[in-house]
Design a protein around this motif. Structure first.
Motif, short mmCIF file in Angstrom:
data_model
loop_
_atom_site.label_atom_id
_atom_site.label_comp_id
_atom_site.label_asym_id
_atom_site.label_seq_id
_atom_site.Cartn_x
_atom_site.Cartn_y
_atom_site.Cartn_z
N SER A 1 -6.94 0.51 6.62
CA SER A 1 -7.74 -0.04 7.71
C SER A 1 -7.09 0.32 9.05
O SER A 1 -5.91 0.72 9.09
CB SER A 1 -7.80 -1.56 7.59
OG SER A 1 -6.54 -2.12 7.92
N ARG B 1 0.82 -1.22 0.00
CA ARG B 1 0.00 0.00 0.00
C ARG B 1 0.85 1.27 0.00
O ARG B 1 0.42 2.31 0.48
CB ARG B 1 -0.92 -0.01 1.24
CG ARG B 1 -2.01 -1.04 1.12
CD ARG B 1 -2.62 -1.39 2.45
NE ARG B 1 -3.70 -2.37 2.34
CZ ARG B 1 -3.53 -3.64 1.98
NH1 ARG B 1 -2.33 -4.06 1.65
NH2 ARG B 1 -4.56 -4.46 1.90
N THR C 1 -7.01 6.18 4.22
CA THR C 1 -7.83 5.13 3.59
C THR C 1 -7.40 3.72 4.03
O THR C 1 -7.99 2.74 3.61
CB THR C 1 -7.77 5.21 2.05
OG1 THR C 1 -6.41 4.97 1.64
CG2 THR C 1 -8.21 6.57 1.53
N GLN D 1 -0.68 4.43 -1.20
CA GLN D 1 -2.04 4.70 -0.73
C GLN D 1 -2.03 5.79 0.36
O GLN D 1 -1.09 5.88 1.14
CB GLN D 1 -2.61 3.40 -0.15
CG GLN D 1 -4.11 3.37 -0.09
CD GLN D 1 -4.61 1.96 0.23
OE1 GLN D 1 -4.10 0.97 -0.30
NE2 GLN D 1 -5.59 1.87 1.12
#
Length: 238
Positions: A136, A127, A134, A130
């Motif tokens: 978890s 990720r 956003t 990312q």
């Protein structure tokens, strides 16, 4: 390496810590366990200088921290991975990690450390581009831990790393802590999830109402009937 000696910390007139003494040796994982409100987070705040002890001393590698501002304390080599997973939600995973390393002098070692972090936290590698907000909850927790490691600190303060995580992620977080231990990391681990904390720690302290009620090698605390009854039963775990 890190030592609290007879620390009394107050919030206004309320005494939150009542003569707390803790020692963390180099290469050791020390855990501080206790119920909510026992003073665990206050202990970390006292180390980092965000609250000051009214009595007693906090020292790191022989230097007193009581009068130093928090940014100086961090620069000496103490990094906290905070409860509440404070990350920069609008920045990418990579930007968050690079920011974790901003205070370092040894810029040339940063790429190798990034690689090390991605080996420890494979989810973060997946990720990398990312945006933090956003991710978890579990991934944000890992990012907060990874950021603390990117500072390349002498000591990592881990504040409730299992807080609010699903059991499978709690296992993963503690596996990572075990791996950091194998690499010789020095840590003070504050944790409500006593069973997992005592499994990875070398030494433990139990905090009750601002006082250390019992301390000793983690192995002996695991077998201590009072500790077992209060912290290792079903009721206190997530």
């Amino acid at each position: 390496m890190l030592e609290l000696a007879d620390v009394h910390t107050f919030y206004g007139n309320i005494r939150a810590l009542r003569g707390v003494s803790i020692a963390v040796e180099s290469g050791e994982i020390v855990t501080l366990i206790g119920a909510n409100g026992a003073g665990k987070t206050t202990t970390l705040r006292t180390i980092l200088g965000t609250v000051r002890p009214r009595r007693g001393t906090v020292s790191f590698a022989g230097q007193r921290l009581n009068t130093l501002p928090t940014d100086r304390i961090v620069r000496l080599g103490i990094a906290q991975s905070p409860e509440g997973r404070r990350i920069f939600p609008r920045m990418t995973v990579l930007e968050n990690l690079e920011l974790g390393a901003f205070a370092r002098r040894d810029r040339e070692a940063i790429p190798a450390d990034l690689e090390r972090v991605f080996t420890l936290f494979p989810r973060l590698r997946e990720r990398v581009g990312q945006v933090g907000g956003t991710l978890s909850g579990g991934e944000q927790q890992m990012l907060a831990m990874a950021r603390a490691i990117m500072l390349n600190p002498e000591v990592v303060l881990l504040d409730e790393p299992s807080m609010g995580l699903a059991p499978i992620l709690v296992d993963e977080v503690f596996r990572i802590i075990s791996r950091l231990k194998e690499r010789g990391a020095t840590m003070l681990l504050v944790e409500q999830f006593a069973a997992a904390a005592l499994n990875v720690a070398d030494y433990g302290y139990v905090l009750e109402n601002g006082r250390i009620s019992v301390h000793g090698p983690a192995e002996s605390l695991k077998n201590d009937p009072a500790v077992k009854a209060a912290y290792l039963g079903g009721g206190h775990q997530h």
